[in-house]
Design an enzyme around this catalytic site. Structure first.
Site, PDB file in Angstrom:
ATOM      1  N   GLN A  30     -17.538   0.851  40.283  1.00  0.00           N
ATOM      2  CA  GLN A  30     -18.904   1.252  40.623  1.00  0.00           C
ATOM      3  C   GLN A  30     -19.849   1.169  39.417  1.00  0.00           C
ATOM      4  O   GLN A  30     -21.012   0.764  39.562  1.00  0.00           O
ATOM      5  CB  GLN A  30     -18.918   2.647  41.229  1.00  0.00           C
ATOM      6  CG  GLN A  30     -18.368   3.751  40.373  1.00  0.00           C
ATOM      7  CD  GLN A  30     -18.253   5.063  41.141  1.00  0.00           C
ATOM      8  OE1 GLN A  30     -18.676   5.172  42.292  1.00  0.00           O
ATOM      9  NE2 GLN A  30     -17.681   6.070  40.525  1.00  0.00           N
ATOM     10  N   LEU A  31     -19.378   1.509  38.231  1.00  0.00           N
ATOM     11  CA  LEU A  31     -20.235   1.457  37.056  1.00  0.00           C
ATOM     12  C   LEU A  31     -20.497   0.020  36.627  1.00  0.00           C
ATOM     13  O   LEU A  31     -21.640  -0.359  36.337  1.00  0.00           O
ATOM     14  CB  LEU A  31     -19.605   2.256  35.911  1.00  0.00           C
ATOM     15  CG  LEU A  31     -20.406   2.344  34.615  1.00  0.00           C
ATOM     16  CD1 LEU A  31     -21.812   2.869  34.860  1.00  0.00           C
ATOM     17  CD2 LEU A  31     -19.664   3.233  33.607  1.00  0.00           C
ATOM     18  N   ASP A  86      -7.486  -8.517  30.986  1.00  0.00           N
ATOM     19  CA  ASP A  86      -6.583  -7.373  30.874  1.00  0.00           C
ATOM     20  C   ASP A  86      -6.739  -6.779  29.479  1.00  0.00           C
ATOM     21  O   ASP A  86      -6.369  -7.409  28.487  1.00  0.00           O
ATOM     22  CB  ASP A  86      -5.145  -7.838  31.117  1.00  0.00           C
ATOM     23  CG  ASP A  86      -4.125  -6.722  31.005  1.00  0.00           C
ATOM     24  OD1 ASP A  86      -4.517  -5.571  30.729  1.00  0.00           O
ATOM     25  OD2 ASP A  86      -2.923  -7.010  31.182  1.00  0.00           O
ATOM     26  N   ALA A 131     -10.286   1.245  33.046  1.00  0.00           N
ATOM     27  CA  ALA A 131      -9.576   2.514  32.895  1.00  0.00           C
ATOM     28  C   ALA A 131      -8.600   2.713  34.038  1.00  0.00           C
ATOM     29  O   ALA A 131      -8.806   2.211  35.146  1.00  0.00           O
ATOM     30  CB  ALA A 131     -10.560   3.678  32.855  1.00  0.00           C
ATOM     31  N   THR A 151     -14.515  10.555  29.449  1.00  0.00           N
ATOM     32  CA  THR A 151     -14.538  11.515  30.539  1.00  0.00           C
ATOM     33  C   THR A 151     -14.592  12.971  30.080  1.00  0.00           C
ATOM     34  O   THR A 151     -14.154  13.301  28.968  1.00  0.00           O
ATOM     35  CB  THR A 151     -13.271  11.319  31.403  1.00  0.00           C
ATOM     36  OG1 THR A 151     -13.183  12.324  32.415  1.00  0.00           O
ATOM     37  CG2 THR A 151     -12.017  11.401  30.551  1.00  0.00           C
ATOM     38  N   TYR A 185      -4.121  12.208  32.580  1.00  0.00           N
ATOM     39  CA  TYR A 185      -5.308  11.348  32.507  1.00  0.00           C
ATOM     40  C   TYR A 185      -6.177  11.726  31.306  1.00  0.00           C
ATOM     41  O   TYR A 185      -6.582  10.870  30.521  1.00  0.00           O
ATOM     42  CB  TYR A 185      -6.104  11.481  33.805  1.00  0.00           C
ATOM     43  CG  TYR A 185      -7.477  10.852  33.762  1.00  0.00           C
ATOM     44  CD1 TYR A 185      -7.627   9.469  33.687  1.00  0.00           C
ATOM     45  CD2 TYR A 185      -8.628  11.641  33.804  1.00  0.00           C
ATOM     46  CE1 TYR A 185      -8.893   8.894  33.645  1.00  0.00           C
ATOM     47  CE2 TYR A 185      -9.881  11.070  33.772  1.00  0.00           C
ATOM     48  CZ  TYR A 185     -10.023   9.704  33.688  1.00  0.00           C
ATOM     49  OH  TYR A 185     -11.270   9.130  33.651  1.00  0.00           O
ATOM     50  N   LYS A 217      -7.055   9.395  27.977  1.00  0.00           N
ATOM     51  CA  LYS A 217      -8.446   9.046  27.658  1.00  0.00           C
ATOM     52  C   LYS A 217      -8.835   9.549  26.271  1.00  0.00           C
ATOM     53  O   LYS A 217      -9.577   8.874  25.542  1.00  0.00           O
ATOM     54  CB  LYS A 217      -9.382   9.625  28.715  1.00  0.00           C
ATOM     55  CG  LYS A 217      -9.305   8.931  30.071  1.00  0.00           C
ATOM     56  CD  LYS A 217      -9.762   7.472  30.014  1.00  0.00           C
ATOM     57  CE  LYS A 217     -11.262   7.361  29.836  1.00  0.00           C
ATOM     58  NZ  LYS A 217     -11.702   5.929  29.849  1.00  0.00           N
TER      59      LYS A 217
END
Length: 276
Positions: free
Chosen positions: A10-11, A31, A51, A92, A116, A120
């Site tokens: 979406q981004l 990749d 991500a 995030t 997660y 990150k």
């Protein structure tokens, strides 16, 4: 040309819509876990949207999440640094423990509670080590891909009432607004390398859902509050995910609009397809 790995989400979709200079590529096309300097050669900047974002699945698949979110981010950062190409890496709110009582500043202590979040955070460390920029965000939704807004819109048409968590607080962020902010970072390259970018204000998932119902022309009273304990998930969710935009503004970057006005604008822009 601005290269956007992970550009089919979406981004990435909104980055491509906002700028003809963006080349958004899928993970199949590029990749990040195998990226080399040749893959980024000739770019004016790279905005990394690649991500592993399956938060619950990461609890039992942390090795794969680490490969993409940490190793891949680091490889991309090294490739960019070797050619002096600016890298803006999207991170995030999950890097924080979620127990704050005021908006998190970029310099606040981290302490992820999920696999997660851990992966990150390591990705952030590797990007910053190579001189890249890290932009943390939260509660992102857009017209492309799956997200909370689309889920609520689908459920509104099929269920008389919905129970939504009211003890997790954060800030909804329209992908279009975030994309504009990331492009501004790529153009200005502020001296501050670790930044937060979300919509303004704050709410809970319950409040967010009620606002979505309002935009759909539905009765927000059909949404009822519940607790996180009512809907246990494999990965713990931060109870408090509000990110401060103070350093973003101090860096001379345009503040993102308030989440509620952004939601109205997103609906006018077609974030949810009109019903027939």
């Amino acid at each position: 040309m601005i290269l956007v790995p992970g550009g089919r989400g979406q981004l990435g979709h909104d980055l491509a819509l906002l700028s003809p200079d963006v080349r958004a590529v899928s993970s199949a096309e590029l990749d990040v876990t195998a990226v080399t300097a040749d893959d980024v050669r000739g770019c004016t900047a790279v905005i990394n949207c690649a991500a592993y974002t399956a938060v619950d699945a990461a609890e039992t698949d942390e090795d794969r999440a680490f490969e993409v979110n940490a190793v891949g981010a680091g490889r991309l950062a090294r490739a960019c640094a070797s050619l002096d190409i600016p890298l803006i890496h999207v991170s995030t709110d999950y890097v924080f423990p979620g127990d704050a009582t005021r908006p998190y500043e970029p310099s606040d202590d981290v302490g992820p509670k999920s696999a997660y979040g851990r992966t990150k955070l390591e990705g952030e460390r590797r990007v910053l080590e190579e001189g890249g920029w890290v932009v943390r965000t939260a509660w992102v939704y857009g017209a492309h891909g799956s997200n909370f807004v689309k889920t609520m819109a689908a459920l509104e048409s099929t269920r008389p009432t919905l129970s939504v968590v009211d003890d997790q607080r954060g800030t909804p962020t329209w992908a279009r607004d975030l994309a504009a902010g990331l492009l501004e970072v790529a153009a200005s390259l502020p001296p501050t390398r670790l930044l937060h970018a979300t919509g303004g204000g704050e709410t809970t998932w319950f409040g967010f859902a009620q606002a979505i119902f309002e935009e759909l022309g539905a009765d927000p009273a059909r949404v009822t509050p519940c607790t996180t304990a009512d809907f246990p998930r494999p990965a713990p969710r931060p109870a408090y995910s509000v990110l401060s935009g103070a350093e973003w503004a101090e860096a001379g970057l345009s503040p993102l609009p308030h989440w509620r006005s952004a939601l109205s604008e997103a609906f006018r822009a077609g974030v949810v397809a009109p019903r027939t």
